[in-house]
Design a protein around this motif. Structure first.
Motif, PDB file in Angstrom:
ATOM      1  N   SER B  42       0.795  -1.139  -0.135  1.00  0.00           N
ATOM      2  CA  SER B  42      -0.007   0.047   0.044  1.00  0.00           C
ATOM      3  C   SER B  42       0.901   1.286  -0.058  1.00  0.00           C
ATOM      4  CB  SER B  42      -1.008   0.111   1.332  1.00  0.00           C
ATOM      5  OG  SER B  42      -0.130  -0.071   2.482  1.00  0.00           O
ATOM      6  N   THR B  84       3.528  -5.249   2.224  1.00  0.00           N
ATOM      7  CA  THR B  84       2.262  -5.138   3.260  1.00  0.00           C
ATOM      8  C   THR B  84       1.312  -6.063   2.847  1.00  0.00           C
ATOM      9  OG1 THR B  84       0.987  -3.472   2.028  1.00  0.00           O
ATOM     10  CG2 THR B  84       2.225  -2.638   3.866  1.00  0.00           C
ATOM     11  N   PRO B  85       1.751  -7.304   3.307  1.00  0.00           N
ATOM     12  CA  PRO B  85       1.033  -8.726   2.820  1.00  0.00           C
ATOM     13  C   PRO B  85      -0.221  -8.852   3.760  1.00  0.00           C
ATOM     14  CG  PRO B  85       2.868  -9.211   4.036  1.00  0.00           C
ATOM     15  CD  PRO B  85       2.871  -7.806   4.111  1.00  0.00           C
ATOM     16  N   HIS B  86      -1.460  -8.327   3.611  1.00  0.00           N
ATOM     17  CA  HIS B  86      -2.457  -8.514   4.277  1.00  0.00           C
ATOM     18  C   HIS B  86      -2.978  -9.764   3.791  1.00  0.00           C
ATOM     19  CE1 HIS B  86      -3.213  -4.682   6.198  1.00  0.00           C
ATOM     20  NE2 HIS B  86      -2.260  -4.452   5.462  1.00  0.00           N
ATOM     21  N   ALA B  87      -4.145 -10.501   4.425  1.00  0.00           N
ATOM     22  CA  ALA B  87      -4.708 -11.994   4.293  1.00  0.00           C
ATOM     23  C   ALA B  87      -4.968 -11.868   2.826  1.00  0.00           C
ATOM     24  CB  ALA B  87      -5.539 -12.305   5.247  1.00  0.00           C
ATOM     25  N   GLU B  88      -5.920 -10.849   2.332  1.00  0.00           N
ATOM     26  CA  GLU B  88      -6.538 -11.162   1.020  1.00  0.00           C
ATOM     27  C   GLU B  88      -5.457 -11.002  -0.039  1.00  0.00           C
ATOM     28  OE1 GLU B  88      -9.856  -8.093   1.534  1.00  0.00           O
ATOM     29  OE2 GLU B  88     -10.377  -9.773  -0.269  1.00  0.00           O
ATOM     30  N   GLN B  89      -4.426  -9.960   0.159  1.00  0.00           N
ATOM     31  CA  GLN B  89      -3.149 -10.038  -0.860  1.00  0.00           C
ATOM     32  C   GLN B  89      -2.469 -11.452  -0.784  1.00  0.00           C
ATOM     33  OE1 GLN B  89      -0.569  -6.797  -0.839  1.00  0.00           O
ATOM     34  NE2 GLN B  89      -1.672  -5.834  -2.318  1.00  0.00           N
ATOM     35  N   ARG B  90      -2.448 -12.039   0.312  1.00  0.00           N
ATOM     36  CA  ARG B  90      -1.486 -13.332   0.250  1.00  0.00           C
ATOM     37  C   ARG B  90      -2.066 -14.194  -0.636  1.00  0.00           C
ATOM     38  NH1 ARG B  90      -1.179 -11.874   5.944  1.00  0.00           N
ATOM     39  NH2 ARG B  90      -2.480 -13.749   6.589  1.00  0.00           N
ATOM     40  N   LEU B 117      10.560 -11.153   9.962  1.00  0.00           N
ATOM     41  CA  LEU B 117       9.246 -11.078   9.948  1.00  0.00           C
ATOM     42  C   LEU B 117       8.687 -12.536   9.636  1.00  0.00           C
ATOM     43  CD1 LEU B 117       8.852  -7.376   8.537  1.00  0.00           C
ATOM     44  CD2 LEU B 117       8.357  -8.041  11.188  1.00  0.00           C
ATOM     45  N   PRO B 118       7.737 -12.958  10.398  1.00  0.00           N
ATOM     46  CA  PRO B 118       7.481 -14.186  10.231  1.00  0.00           C
ATOM     47  C   PRO B 118       6.466 -14.770   9.015  1.00  0.00           C
ATOM     48  CG  PRO B 118       6.439 -13.672  12.024  1.00  0.00           C
ATOM     49  CD  PRO B 118       7.207 -12.521  11.731  1.00  0.00           C
ATOM     50  N   VAL B 119       5.342 -13.835   8.704  1.00  0.00           N
ATOM     51  CA  VAL B 119       4.396 -13.813   7.908  1.00  0.00           C
ATOM     52  C   VAL B 119       4.985 -13.999   6.397  1.00  0.00           C
ATOM     53  CG1 VAL B 119       2.123 -13.313   7.030  1.00  0.00           C
ATOM     54  CG2 VAL B 119       2.495 -13.117   9.428  1.00  0.00           C
ATOM     55  N   ARG B 120       5.686 -12.852   6.149  1.00  0.00           N
ATOM     56  CA  ARG B 120       6.064 -12.672   4.673  1.00  0.00           C
ATOM     57  C   ARG B 120       7.129 -13.550   4.325  1.00  0.00           C
ATOM     58  NH1 ARG B 120       7.101  -6.643   4.889  1.00  0.00           N
ATOM     59  NH2 ARG B 120       5.332  -6.657   6.599  1.00  0.00           N
ATOM     60  N   ARG B 153      17.188  -4.569   8.432  1.00  0.00           N
ATOM     61  CA  ARG B 153      16.683  -3.739   9.715  1.00  0.00           C
ATOM     62  C   ARG B 153      15.410  -3.171   8.735  1.00  0.00           C
ATOM     63  NH1 ARG B 153      17.742   1.591  10.989  1.00  0.00           N
ATOM     64  NH2 ARG B 153      17.443   2.063  13.208  1.00  0.00           N
ATOM     65  N   GLY B 154      14.447  -3.884   8.923  1.00  0.00           N
ATOM     66  CA  GLY B 154      13.037  -3.415   8.112  1.00  0.00           C
ATOM     67  C   GLY B 154      13.130  -3.572   6.731  1.00  0.00           C
TER      68      GLY B 154
ATOM     69  N   ILE C  64       0.657  -5.666   9.835  1.00  0.00           N
ATOM     70  CA  ILE C  64      -0.400  -6.981   9.799  1.00  0.00           C
ATOM     71  C   ILE C  64      -0.214  -7.758  11.265  1.00  0.00           C
ATOM     72  CG2 ILE C  64      -0.690  -7.242   7.553  1.00  0.00           C
ATOM     73  CD1 ILE C  64       1.508  -9.500   7.599  1.00  0.00           C
ATOM     74  N   GLU C  67       3.015  -9.840  12.845  1.00  0.00           N
ATOM     75  CA  GLU C  67       4.242  -9.086  12.375  1.00  0.00           C
ATOM     76  C   GLU C  67       4.349  -7.794  13.374  1.00  0.00           C
ATOM     77  OE1 GLU C  67       5.496 -10.635   8.126  1.00  0.00           O
ATOM     78  OE2 GLU C  67       5.028  -8.781   8.177  1.00  0.00           O
ATOM     79  N   PHE C  71       7.651  -6.504  15.503  1.00  0.00           N
ATOM     80  CA  PHE C  71       8.556  -5.519  15.069  1.00  0.00           C
ATOM     81  C   PHE C  71       8.581  -4.194  15.766  1.00  0.00           C
ATOM     82  CE2 PHE C  71       9.626  -2.176  11.993  1.00  0.00           C
ATOM     83  CZ  PHE C  71      10.497  -2.615  11.399  1.00  0.00           C
ATOM     84  N   GLU C  88      -8.013  -5.919   9.769  1.00  0.00           N
ATOM     85  CA  GLU C  88      -6.464  -6.515  10.099  1.00  0.00           C
ATOM     86  C   GLU C  88      -5.572  -5.550  10.825  1.00  0.00           C
ATOM     87  OE1 GLU C  88      -5.598  -8.279   6.090  1.00  0.00           O
ATOM     88  OE2 GLU C  88      -4.248  -9.516   7.389  1.00  0.00           O
TER      89      GLU C  88
END
Lengths: 298, 298, 298
Positions: B42, B84-90, B117-120, B153-154, C64, C67, C71, C88
């Protein structure tokens, strides 16, 4: 200040009438900033807000369920743009549309890239049944919304404005909406009246949101026009006193202000990057004389 | 116009070859605008769309489930950016990647800020297994994607390009992907060939999306190169007739166009704010002669 | 370089003290870029990231669930902005706030447009109970957060700064937060100390994100100040050596840098479009002398 646009001129028979009515509505937007709710796509949301602020309106991107409906009840105008219709936004769009209808808030439907994309195409069909005040789209989108064609190539139209005129008039008569077809020539119809507007610049198509932000400006002008319609005859501004403006007039005025500002910006820009900033500046400083000098029908 | 890049020069052995091939691909993007689907974050989505339009491509940010897959089947190229991997985007990313693979659409994976960062990080591992045409990232991201390190770092890398070269070549050989490591020197490898490109300006790192939007431009050039690969030998444009371009060539060409435009913009800018607009303008007006004058290998 | 701001001047009794402390913190931001996590609205996220980069900080829009919390544990500062609070993001905001509190990360709450909008109003009440380091908002938002009023008109305040001072001091004492009320005069209070800052330009209100991005800059300065607080007395930079800075000082410094840059940009701009770019440029080049020349208390 209240605005009265003379009833006998609502048919917009002359260039002079159209321009003066557009100027009166632009003045109205600036004098009584309409609060425009936008439920729009993530790509253009920033540009859209900046364009609304530049034209003199207030912007509120209230696009979540449980807030979108209540806000649409008090907003001056509402834009629903289907560019990136995530699930929460879809729910918010339906909630806001119903609320807008229930509370008499003018609203604009922009059915971005419908046709072959299934989620938004079904959503657009559901939304248009709630009779938006205004539908704006490129020719392929208008044709798809009317039930024909397979849409364009992503956000790009593969049809011309006149290809879409029958579809636009059909939509206008079926849903009581004004329909605006975007293109080098912008076409506005309410099923009875049809105007072709020839201002603008191709650089508007090189900036993302060049079309989408116009939908928000239309919602601002619809809000201003709705105010004129409910305003008493007594006016303190003679120049602006010319009867009540309807949704057709407001749509034409929004396109006129927007496309004339684009022409001015294009003359000052070195490319699409500088054009975007120049366009916002030009909108913020747009004068009635600039509209008078440049306005042209096709 | 069709483009044929001579087979014997695909190893990109000379600066002259690389530049001329890059110019041919830029011309191709402009002549036959590739339709680039972006599923991106985003923060940069607006800038990314404007950069794509500036370079001559079409942009379509189709990023919801049930639409992302069908669109990837017809798009010229696809960018999947994990910013910015929101659920719908994933969900949309996985759907689009599978569809791209199934339909031969070139696609770019940009594993933004993976590592800690675990999700991505888990998502990137799942996506890369589908063998993206191209992976781009900063050194820390490339190392993390190859299974080493803890990321940066980010969004900032804590490693250098050469630190990441082994990881990049490992990824390239494992997944059949071209890998581009961003930095003051951009490194491109396909596991066999490796190039170091030295154009660019530090201001690109001061504008958010300066790296992310390059991923979209790479998808545009991959789309253009895929067209050349499937085009018959007959060409009507002698200057551009130099054989077929592959993903390695397309990646180099995208970086070259992008970083040379950045240099031109930096000379005209007063800071990162004006740079962003100048960069879009420079991309839109970029000429072959500018590439010839400025291109430099490290 | 470490910064020590003299303990005896933390009450910020003179204009000279405030300016020199602000300059020291700006230098600190640039010398040791704080990593600022933003969970913010879709309208301003791009502008916010560019403003953070311009001021010298690093930006990471990690928003999200799963994460956001981890963070926030390692970020230098955190901004939670309620502008478009999708589900979210709401979950991520709560997770991040708890993590920030647990790990001593300074955080800013910006309760955008609370009052009549139910989702964000309830969320703001839940978040403020976690005792943000800083709350910033327009007068209507501050009044609403303190339990009074019905909020403003969308994002626009219908109250003045002094209308909101009692509410701000109540919030400050209840939650141990510094509170900043935005407006032509910015008011900062911690319940004991109160300052009125008079820099700025109305064009900041014509660019969307003009207020929201300041919240991110505040988080950057809070991060820099937290570093000074934990730094030993030994300093290698005599000019910057003036004791430890607290959240009040950091808030004042952020507003000062931001609003002085806005004044410089306004003098160079032709409207809100060019202002946005000029503002980013001015922030990036802001000097201590510019702050000394222009800083003014109300």
């Amino acid at each position: 200040m209240t605005i009265r646009l003379a009833p006998e001129t609502t048919a917009a028979t002359t260039t002079h009438d159209i321009v003066e009515r557009s100027i009166a509505l632009l003045d109205r937007v600036r004098a009584q900033p309409p609060l425009v709710q936008c439920i729009t796509n993530s790509v253009v949301v920033n540009f859209t807000a900046n364009v609304l602020l530049a034209v003199g309106a207030s912007a509120a991107m209230v696009d979540i369920p449980a807030e979108a409906g209540p806000f649409a009840a008090v907003a001056s105008g509402l834009l629903i743009n289907l560019g990136t219709p995530h699930a929460e936004q879809r729910e918010a769009m339906l909630e806001a549309a119903l609320s807008a209808v229930a509370h008499g808030t003018s609203w604009v439907l922009d059915p971005v890239a419908i046709g072959s994309l299934p989620v938004r195409t079904a959503l657009a069909a559901e939304l248009v049944a709630h009779r938006p005040t205004l539908v704006r789209g490129n020719p392929s989108e208008i044709i798809a919304l009317a039930g024909g064609g397979a849409g364009g190539r992503g956000v790009d139209s593969t049809d011309t404005g006149d290809d879409a005129l029958d579809a636009a008039q059909h939509l206008a008569r079926t849903f009581g909406s004004v329909v605006a077809i975007s293109g080098p020539i912008d076409i506005v119809t309410d099923g009875t009246r049809t105007l072709r507007l020839a201002n603008g610049d191709a650089l508007l198509t090189r900036v993302t949101g060049g079309g989408c932000a116009l939908g928000a400006v239309m919602a601002a002008f619809l809000g201003a026009a709705a105010d004129t319609a409910s305003t008493d005859a007594a006016s303190t501004d003679a120049a602006a006193s010319a009867g009540s403006a309807d949704a057709f007039d407001a749509t034409v005025a929004a396109i006129t202000a927007y496309t004339v500002a684009a022409e001015i910006a294009a003359e000052r820009a070195s490319g699409p990057g500088s054009f975007a900033a120049e366009f916002v500046d030009a909108l913020a400083k747009l004068t009635g004389d600039q509209l008078r000098e440049r306005f042209v029908l096709a």
